[in-house]
Each structure stands twice: as structure tokens, then as C-alpha cells.
Motif scaffolding. Sequence first.
Motif, PDB file in Angstrom:
ATOM      1  N   SER A 157       0.816  -1.213   0.000  1.00 48.40           N
ATOM      2  CA  SER A 157       0.000   0.000   0.000  1.00 48.40           C
ATOM      3  C   SER A 157       0.852   1.265   0.000  1.00 48.40           C
ATOM      4  O   SER A 157       0.335   2.360  -0.190  1.00 48.40           O
ATOM      5  N   LYS A 158       2.176   1.128   0.216  1.00 54.58           N
ATOM      6  CA  LYS A 158       3.081   2.275   0.128  1.00 54.58           C
ATOM      7  C   LYS A 158       3.594   2.459  -1.302  1.00 54.58           C
ATOM      8  O   LYS A 158       4.386   3.353  -1.573  1.00 54.58           O
ATOM      9  N   GLY A 159       3.175   1.564  -2.197  1.00 51.00           N
ATOM     10  CA  GLY A 159       3.608   1.656  -3.589  1.00 51.00           C
ATOM     11  C   GLY A 159       4.955   1.018  -3.846  1.00 51.00           C
ATOM     12  O   GLY A 159       5.622   1.343  -4.835  1.00 51.00           O
ATOM     13  N   ILE A 160       5.382   0.088  -2.985  1.00 47.45           N
ATOM     14  CA  ILE A 160       6.680  -0.566  -3.124  1.00 47.45           C
ATOM     15  C   ILE A 160       6.482  -2.009  -3.569  1.00 47.45           C
ATOM     16  O   ILE A 160       5.701  -2.755  -2.969  1.00 47.45           O
ATOM     17  N   GLY A 161       7.202  -2.395  -4.611  1.00 50.63           N
ATOM     18  CA  GLY A 161       7.212  -3.786  -5.050  1.00 50.63           C
ATOM     19  C   GLY A 161       8.503  -4.451  -4.622  1.00 50.63           C
ATOM     20  O   GLY A 161       9.580  -3.886  -4.785  1.00 50.63           O
ATOM     21  N   VAL A 162       8.427  -5.647  -4.055  1.00 48.95           N
ATOM     22  CA  VAL A 162       9.598  -6.376  -3.574  1.00 48.95           C
ATOM     23  C   VAL A 162       9.719  -7.683  -4.346  1.00 48.95           C
ATOM     24  O   VAL A 162       8.777  -8.482  -4.375  1.00 48.95           O
ATOM     25  N   PHE A 163      10.894  -7.888  -4.963  1.00 50.70           N
ATOM     26  CA  PHE A 163      11.163  -9.125  -5.687  1.00 50.70           C
ATOM     27  C   PHE A 163      12.300  -9.864  -4.988  1.00 50.70           C
ATOM     28  O   PHE A 163      13.403  -9.327  -4.841  1.00 50.70           O
ATOM     29  N   PHE A 164      12.022 -11.085  -4.551  1.00 54.93           N
ATOM     30  CA  PHE A 164      13.045 -11.914  -3.927  1.00 54.93           C
ATOM     31  C   PHE A 164      13.717 -12.762  -5.006  1.00 54.93           C
ATOM     32  O   PHE A 164      13.033 -13.402  -5.820  1.00 54.93           O
ATOM     33  N   VAL A 165      15.040 -12.767  -5.001  1.00 59.23           N
ATOM     34  CA  VAL A 165      15.818 -13.529  -5.982  1.00 59.23           C
ATOM     35  C   VAL A 165      16.648 -14.555  -5.225  1.00 59.23           C
ATOM     36  O   VAL A 165      17.468 -14.196  -4.366  1.00 59.23           O
ATOM     37  N   THR A 166      16.439 -15.821  -5.514  1.00 62.84           N
ATOM     38  CA  THR A 166      17.160 -16.874  -4.815  1.00 62.84           C
ATOM     39  C   THR A 166      17.181 -18.136  -5.660  1.00 62.84           C
ATOM     40  O   THR A 166      16.515 -18.204  -6.706  1.00 62.84           O
ATOM     41  N   GLN A 167      17.931 -19.126  -5.229  1.00 68.27           N
ATOM     42  CA  GLN A 167      18.055 -20.339  -6.036  1.00 68.27           C
ATOM     43  C   GLN A 167      16.863 -21.261  -5.888  1.00 68.27           C
ATOM     44  O   GLN A 167      16.433 -21.896  -6.842  1.00 68.27           O
ATOM     45  N   ASN A 168      16.318 -21.330  -4.673  1.00 65.63           N
ATOM     46  CA  ASN A 168      15.346 -22.356  -4.367  1.00 65.63           C
ATOM     47  C   ASN A 168      14.102 -21.737  -3.729  1.00 65.63           C
ATOM     48  O   ASN A 168      14.220 -20.931  -2.804  1.00 65.63           O
ATOM     49  N   PRO A 169      12.921 -22.105  -4.185  1.00 61.86           N
ATOM     50  CA  PRO A 169      11.707 -21.565  -3.562  1.00 61.86           C
ATOM     51  C   PRO A 169      11.601 -21.897  -2.080  1.00 61.86           C
ATOM     52  O   PRO A 169      10.971 -21.164  -1.322  1.00 61.86           O
ATOM     53  N   LEU A 170      12.239 -22.984  -1.648  1.00 60.02           N
ATOM     54  CA  LEU A 170      12.196 -23.356  -0.244  1.00 60.02           C
ATOM     55  C   LEU A 170      13.011 -22.408   0.628  1.00 60.02           C
ATOM     56  O   LEU A 170      12.903 -22.457   1.861  1.00 60.02           O
ATOM     57  N   ASP A 171      13.820 -21.546   0.011  1.00 54.90           N
ATOM     58  CA  ASP A 171      14.598 -20.567   0.775  1.00 54.90           C
ATOM     59  C   ASP A 171      13.714 -19.508   1.420  1.00 54.90           C
ATOM     60  O   ASP A 171      14.132 -18.835   2.361  1.00 54.90           O
ATOM     61  N   VAL A 172      12.509 -19.349   0.884  1.00 52.97           N
ATOM     62  CA  VAL A 172      11.590 -18.314   1.370  1.00 52.97           C
ATOM     63  C   VAL A 172      10.486 -18.983   2.183  1.00 52.97           C
ATOM     64  O   VAL A 172       9.849 -19.931   1.710  1.00 52.97           O
ATOM     65  N   PRO A 173      10.245 -18.529   3.418  1.00 56.68           N
ATOM     66  CA  PRO A 173       9.177 -19.128   4.245  1.00 56.68           C
ATOM     67  C   PRO A 173       7.823 -19.051   3.547  1.00 56.68           C
ATOM     68  O   PRO A 173       7.537 -18.123   2.792  1.00 56.68           O
ATOM     69  N   GLU A 174       6.985 -20.034   3.831  1.00 55.88           N
ATOM     70  CA  GLU A 174       5.676 -20.110   3.174  1.00 55.88           C
ATOM     71  C   GLU A 174       4.844 -18.854   3.418  1.00 55.88           C
ATOM     72  O   GLU A 174       4.117 -18.410   2.532  1.00 55.88           O
ATOM     73  N   THR A 175       4.945 -18.290   4.635  1.00 52.71           N
ATOM     74  CA  THR A 175       4.154 -17.109   4.948  1.00 52.71           C
ATOM     75  C   THR A 175       4.528 -15.920   4.070  1.00 52.71           C
ATOM     76  O   THR A 175       3.691 -15.081   3.759  1.00 52.71           O
ATOM     77  N   VAL A 176       5.803 -15.842   3.685  1.00 51.98           N
ATOM     78  CA  VAL A 176       6.256 -14.779   2.789  1.00 51.98           C
ATOM     79  C   VAL A 176       5.989 -15.169   1.338  1.00 51.98           C
ATOM     80  O   VAL A 176       5.560 -14.348   0.519  1.00 51.98           O
ATOM     81  N   LEU A 177       6.219 -16.438   1.032  1.00 57.46           N
ATOM     82  CA  LEU A 177       6.021 -16.930  -0.334  1.00 57.46           C
ATOM     83  C   LEU A 177       4.597 -16.696  -0.810  1.00 57.46           C
ATOM     84  O   LEU A 177       4.355 -16.397  -1.989  1.00 57.46           O
ATOM     85  N   SER A 178       3.650 -16.797   0.094  1.00 58.12           N
ATOM     86  CA  SER A 178       2.243 -16.636  -0.283  1.00 58.12           C
ATOM     87  C   SER A 178       1.910 -15.199  -0.688  1.00 58.12           C
ATOM     88  O   SER A 178       0.866 -14.952  -1.278  1.00 58.12           O
ATOM     89  N   GLN A 179       2.800 -14.242  -0.351  1.00 59.12           N
ATOM     90  CA  GLN A 179       2.553 -12.835  -0.689  1.00 59.12           C
ATOM     91  C   GLN A 179       3.116 -12.462  -2.061  1.00 59.12           C
ATOM     92  O   GLN A 179       2.929 -11.338  -2.517  1.00 59.12           O
ATOM     93  N   LEU A 180       3.825 -13.376  -2.722  1.00 59.13           N
ATOM     94  CA  LEU A 180       4.531 -13.059  -3.960  1.00 59.13           C
ATOM     95  C   LEU A 180       3.710 -13.491  -5.163  1.00 59.13           C
ATOM     96  O   LEU A 180       3.615 -14.675  -5.488  1.00 59.13           O
ATOM     97  N   GLY A 181       3.113 -12.517  -5.849  1.00 58.87           N
ATOM     98  CA  GLY A 181       2.160 -12.835  -6.914  1.00 58.87           C
ATOM     99  C   GLY A 181       2.768 -13.077  -8.274  1.00 58.87           C
ATOM    100  O   GLY A 181       2.192 -13.790  -9.101  1.00 58.87           O
ATOM    101  N   ASN A 182       3.938 -12.481  -8.563  1.00 59.74           N
ATOM    102  CA  ASN A 182       4.557 -12.601  -9.885  1.00 59.74           C
ATOM    103  C   ASN A 182       5.755 -13.552  -9.790  1.00 59.74           C
ATOM    104  O   ASN A 182       6.672 -13.316  -9.013  1.00 59.74           O
ATOM    105  N   ARG A 183       5.749 -14.612 -10.623  1.00 63.52           N
ATOM    106  CA  ARG A 183       6.772 -15.663 -10.493  1.00 63.52           C
ATOM    107  C   ARG A 183       7.523 -15.861 -11.807  1.00 63.52           C
ATOM    108  O   ARG A 183       6.921 -15.947 -12.882  1.00 63.52           O
ATOM    109  N   VAL A 184       8.849 -15.943 -11.684  1.00 65.75           N
ATOM    110  CA  VAL A 184       9.706 -16.331 -12.808  1.00 65.75           C
ATOM    111  C   VAL A 184      10.590 -17.466 -12.309  1.00 65.75           C
ATOM    112  O   VAL A 184      11.460 -17.264 -11.452  1.00 65.75           O
ATOM    113  N   GLN A 185      10.354 -18.654 -12.827  1.00 66.90           N
ATOM    114  CA  GLN A 185      11.058 -19.841 -12.356  1.00 66.90           C
ATOM    115  C   GLN A 185      12.002 -20.362 -13.448  1.00 66.90           C
ATOM    116  O   GLN A 185      11.581 -20.888 -14.463  1.00 66.90           O
ATOM    117  N   HIS A 186      13.310 -20.195 -13.195  1.00 67.02           N
ATOM    118  CA  HIS A 186      14.307 -20.781 -14.094  1.00 67.02           C
ATOM    119  C   HIS A 186      14.537 -22.237 -13.718  1.00 67.02           C
ATOM    120  O   HIS A 186      13.933 -22.750 -12.770  1.00 67.02           O
TER     121      HIS A 186
END
Length: 530
Positions: free
Chosen positions: A300-329
Amino acid sequence: MLEDGKLYLGTSRNPDDSINKGEYLDLRYANRHGLITGATGTGKTVTLQILAESFSNAGVPVFCADVKGDLSGIAAIGETKDFLEKRAKTIGLDPYVYQEFPVIFWDLFGDKGHRVRTTISEMGPLLLARLMDMSDAQEGVLNIAFKLADENGLPLLDLKDLRSLLSYMAGETEKLSAMYGNISKQSLATIQRGLLVLEQQGAEHFFGEPALKIADIMRTTNDGRGAISVLAADKLMMNPRLYATFLLWLLSELFEELPEVGDADKPRLVFFFDEAHLLFDEAPKVLIDRVEQVVRLIRSKGIGVFFVTQNPLDVPETVLSQLGNRVQHALRAYTPREQKAVKVAAETFRPNPAFDCFVAITQLGVGEALVSTLAAKGVPSMVERTLIRPPSSRLGPISEPERAKVMAVSPVAGQYDEDLDRDSAFEMLQRRAEEAAKAEETERRREEEDDEKEQPESRRWTLPGYGDDDDGDGRSGRTSPKRRKTSKSRPGYKRQTVTEAAIKSMARSAASSLGRALVRGILGSLKKGF
């Protein structure tokens, strides 16, 4: 090929490898955050680069970390290469235009960019405790130190400020424990040792002034493009916890300072958190909970956050559920954990009946990814196997002379390059100590002068029967009460040290303080307003 209000990511392919359609990221939903994952060498950095380019062209400022050193090429115009031209032709990108982008280089150490700092007070106790890997007891003591500083108007700007405050607390643990809760000298000593380790690891470069102004990473150019702030992190990565804490502090500052804007046509800033697993490794649950809260509310502050990492398991599920745009190599599935990661990644996409996500993830080529973005009404689009478009800027690092040239014409040139050491807790405590010591010295001298006035009579020789021992009532052999008055005996008197004087002065100040504690936010950062 390009569409208004959308960022072109690449072109998807059908199961028979024929071209399908362009894949886009809608600017309206870029503040719903995103995730870029994939094994080493599969193209994550290039995806980050093309997204940063696209946001810049759309007038959105970007902040990203250059972990390997090759993201700096975004500041230089692209160079013609056969494989880039071939990719552009394959996906139908016509015209394929080379560009250079407005870049501001930053570096905690000041070697490859403008110095970037924050103060101890602005970072707050929670993030500092995370940086120093403190126990619960030690974190509690650190919170008391910050509360004491906030209530008594003691700015904690750098490491020496915090050290001086902890030294004061060590000398007054009993009184402060009665006011704020138990403070053990062992915890204080452990924190002091932790500060020494931080200093040896280079943290003294990070804490101090002038502190980074959030407005300087949210700049746009005269032609309407967003500035791309690139943090040189190759040296910083030698201390992964400092790297993660710094980026988390910056995210916290954005959250605390920026006003609510609701849903806008495009973000005010996009923040790329590379090597995101470092943020969550061994992090206490309370910190993860607060990161989740920040990620959920910062939209709501107008900030977009993109997490970049090797493995989706690196990000906790509670945070992962907030990430709407996905690019999976591509991911490899050689071990049970890797197979689980592939399964998790496949299950997070909206299925496409044309192919099996689990199989596709292990078969993706370099520069190819499974892409799913938020479409109309924020609904995730069906996952597509996509050839990522080639970058318009240089692929690879720029030279040192080129970097120096970019820094010389930077809009923040000269603003952060010189250290500023203004009046803060260290100087204030030292001044209070000197004043208290002077007052103590004045009192000591006054007492000595009083003693000297009395000593001549008390030190006279007396002989029985010669009148000097007469007490005034005709009896001899006893001295008068007045004569018996001598200098005050002060066996073992020891002059108060500067530190002890500071302790007494601060204790009186703390006990009678009517000042208001500063207001701190979710992650302990100061609330200042944008």
C-alpha cells in the motif's frame, strides 16, 4: 510486441516449440511483489537486469544488489552479440534497441559506489540484535539501552556511541535494573564483544553519518526514467549477515517513511532482494513474522519487492504466499531436497494443461523460465514456458574507468563521500563526565581549604599544666571541644574517575527524565515521515 502499462518479459512457446504469445508484467500489479528462482547459471541475473531496465523505462526507480559484479553493465549501452540478436529474432522483438540506463552506484565501503550508511539509532534494536546473533537476554538488554538513549536524548550514531552507553550501563546495573528490568554485566560484556567483532568485519563503515536519504534511491531523470540504484555487494557478501540486515533495514525504512498511496498505476519503487535466503537463514520466528508483515503491508506504500534466490524453499511459506509474480528458471533434482523444491515450485503455479510443470522445470534451458504474473483483477495467469528477452544494456560488468565516470556525474556526487561526526551520545556522555568531575574536584578543594583553616590550632603542641589544655572551665588535662575539631578524616579517599562521574550524572538524568521516547516501527526503525 510492446503494450502500454505492461513490461515485456519474453515470449512463450507451445509444446512443439513454436512461438505462442508475449508474456507481460502489468505495472498495476508490480507492487504485489515477485519471486525469481533458479539454479546457478540459469539466467536469474539477466532476468533481474531486464526487469530493472523495463521498470526504469516506465519511470519507476529501482534498487538492486550486485552480488557477483556483473549487474553493473546496466549503466552502459548494450553491445551487439550474435546470441542476443538470435534470441531477439526468435521471440519477435523488433526493433531490438540497445540502451544505457541512469544508474547510481552505492557501496557500504565506498570503493565501487557512493558511501551508504545508517545510524545505530535508525537501525533499531531488533535488526542490530539479528546482526549480532544475540540471545533473548542480550536482546532484552539492548532494548533497554535504546530506550534509555531515546528517553534521554542521546543520539546513537555510530559504534562508539553505543559502546559508551553500554559502559555507563555496566557501572549502574543495580539502579537501571530497578527502573527497566534485569541488566546483567555478563550480557553487557557479550554485547560489547559483539560490537568489536562487527567493527573488525567492517560494520564501522556502515554506521555513521551522513545517513542515506530514502529520497535519493527514488529519483527519476529529466526524461522521466527511473534511476536504478545498484549496490556493490561483492565485498559485502563476505559478511552475509551484514548484507541481509542492511537490505532488511532499507526495506524497513521504506515501510516506515513512505505514506500510504493505495493501488496506483505503477509502483513508486521496486526493490530486488538478491540472495534472499540470507535474510531467512537461522532467523528467529519473531523476525520472520515481522518481515511477513512488512511485505504484506508495504504494497500500500507503492513498493514492489522481488526476492531472488536459487530455491523456492529458501523463502518461508508465509512470505512466499505474498509473492504474486513468479519467474522460475531451471532447477536440478538430483537429491531428495532438490526434488522437493521442484515439486514446491511446480505446485505454486496455476497449472497449464499443455505441459507438466514438474518435468518442465528440470528441462528449461539457459534464459528460459516458467512465467506467471498477475493478470486482470489480480488473478495469476496460467503458467507459460517462456524465452526471456535479451537485455538492452551491456551483458556483463563495466570497467573501473566507466564506473568512475558514472559516479562523477551522479546526482548524489559529493553528498555521502565524506564522514560526518556530529555531537552524539559519546560526546554528550563525555561532556557530562567532565562536568561531574569538575564539580567533584571543586567540592574536594573546598573541603581541603576548610580543613587547612582548622589544622593550625589542632596541630599545636600542648603540655599539661601550662594552660593550653584548659577547656575554659578551669580544669586542665582536657582539650576544648573546639580544639579537638580537626580536619575530616577521609581514609582511603579516592578521587572519582571520569567514567564514574558520568555514571552518576546519567543516573540522575535517567531517573528524572521527562523526555519522550522516540517512536519505532515494526522492525525497530525510527518513524520519521517522508
